[in-house]
Design an enzyme around this catalytic site. Structure first.
Site, PDB file in Angstrom:
ATOM      1  N   CYS A 118       0.775  -1.247   0.025  1.00 18.72           N
ATOM      2  CA  CYS A 118       0.115  -0.226   0.204  1.00 18.72           C
ATOM      3  C   CYS A 118       0.824   1.249   0.059  1.00 18.72           C
ATOM      4  O   CYS A 118       0.275   2.333  -0.334  1.00 18.72           O
ATOM      5  CB  CYS A 118      -0.975  -0.147   1.192  1.00 18.72           C
ATOM      6  N   HIS A 259      -3.121   7.005   1.644  1.00 19.78           N
ATOM      7  CA  HIS A 259      -3.688   5.730   0.991  1.00 19.78           C
ATOM      8  C   HIS A 259      -5.078   5.355   1.793  1.00 19.78           C
ATOM      9  O   HIS A 259      -5.334   5.812   3.016  1.00 19.78           O
ATOM     10  CB  HIS A 259      -2.747   4.659   1.707  1.00 19.78           C
ATOM     11  N   ASN A 289     -10.410  -0.079  -0.233  1.00 21.86           N
ATOM     12  CA  ASN A 289      -8.754  -0.077  -0.245  1.00 21.86           C
ATOM     13  C   ASN A 289      -8.315  -0.914  -1.503  1.00 21.86           C
ATOM     14  O   ASN A 289      -8.375  -1.954  -1.719  1.00 21.86           O
ATOM     15  CB  ASN A 289      -8.283  -0.960   0.992  1.00 21.86           C
TER      16      ASN A 289
END
Length: 334
Positions: A118, A259, A289
């Site tokens: 990520c 993020h 996500n």
């Protein structure tokens, strides 16, 4: 490192994004596991996630995102010197960047994958900048793309509610004025078990006395509480260090682009840095996500909606598996 210390500047001049057409909302997810729209949305901010079909791949959505970024920057694929694909879910373990190069027709470009989960887009941004600042390359395509649905255990409600698929891309170009103002990158492998997608070997005896491990990767596992505590502690720290290196203060920030992991994390980091909510970019409700794709995907949406303007100062931070985390500060446009 302060990127303003040497002569060659970096500008981010184009963006693009792509998402699979198929959406799975929270109500649909509640048919797979014991959960509800209210439970998921209140704890994560996520309402739906986009999921790749068998006909879609990292290569297909990354190529689409790349085409948007190339067009916005006013370039052609043949203008590209380098393609960096930040991904943890490549279509080929040997790498997917070269497939994207071929799909684009970018014959002159070197292409390679970068894996930092990520944090991949932020790590890729800093990596790309070094090639420009040394005068090695002029035009670089950086893509963040992941198809996490391949590696989710859809019976594990701790993880299946979180992840989606997507791609985002930016063009970095050599520029007279430096628009990448500062960064800070970090890693801590001692916390790897908090979030991983691990290979599980199975013993296989080839001949007497020769046994190898041959198995497969296991679904994503995550200790959500530990990742949350890690993020709200480490992300503000790394942003403050990047601001210091850029000789900027929180008041100079136009947009905070983290993020897209969990709305609670976005809110907590904003509160710790005293950044008002109207400056915090969030597209979690629509996408969930998307790992390395989340930052450039959200960036492109805000640019195309006219919210981010040329010259705006953006603080971005990635954090996740590894564990890795990092922040970069840049001004959009030349």
């Amino acid at each position: 490192m302060n990127l303003q210390q040497s002569g060659l500047g970096v500008a981010i001049t184009g963006s693009g994004s792509a998402s699979p057409l198929t959406a799975l909302d929270n109500e649909g997810l509640s048919k797979l596991v014991e959960t509800s729209d209210e439970w998921i949305a209140s704890r994560t901010g996520i309402r739906q996630r986009r999921l790749a079909t068998p006909a879609e791949s990292v290569t297909t959505i990354a190529t689409q995102a790349a085409q948007g970024a190339i067009a916005m920057a006013g370039l052609t694929p043949m203008d590209l010197d380098l393609i960096i694909l930040a991904t943890s879910t490549a279509d080929d373990l040997f790498g997917s960047a070269s497939q994207i190069q071929a799909e684009l027709g970018a014959q002159k470009a070197v292409a390679f994958d970068l894996t930092a989960a990520c944090s991949g887009f932020v790590f890729g941004l800093v990596t790309a900048a070094q090639f420009i600042r040394t005068g090695t390359y002029q035009n670089i395509l950086l893509i963040g793309a992941d198809v996490l649905s391949r590696w989710v255990d859809w019976n594990d409600r701790r993880t299946c509610i979180l992840f989606g698929d997507g791609a985002g891309a930016v063009i970095l170009q050599a520029n007279e004025h430096d628009r990448l103002l500062g960064f800070e990158l970090r890693s801590d492998g001692t916390q790897n078990k908090c979030l991983n997608l691990a290979y599980q070997p199975e013993p296989k005896e080839l001949v007497d006395g020769v046994t190898i491990g041959q198995g497969s990767f296991q679904p994503i596992t995550m200790n959500g509480q530990e990742v949350y505590r890690f993020a709200i502690r480490r992300v503000p720290e790394v942003i403050e260090k990047a601001l210091f290196r850029a000789n900027l203060s929180v008041e100079d920030i136009d947009w905070l682009l983290l993020h897209q992991a969990n709305q609670r994390i976005l809110d907590a980091v904003g509160e710790r840095l005293n950044i008002p909510s109207h400056k915090i970019i969030s597209n979690l409700a629509k996408h969930g996500n998307t790992s390395a794709a989340s930052i450039p995907l959200a960036l492109d949406e805000e640019i195309r909606q006219g919210k981010i303007q040329s010259g705006d100062t953006i603080v971005t931070a990635g954090f996740g598996a590894g564990l890795t985390w990092g922040a970069a500060i840049f001004q959009w446009g030349r």
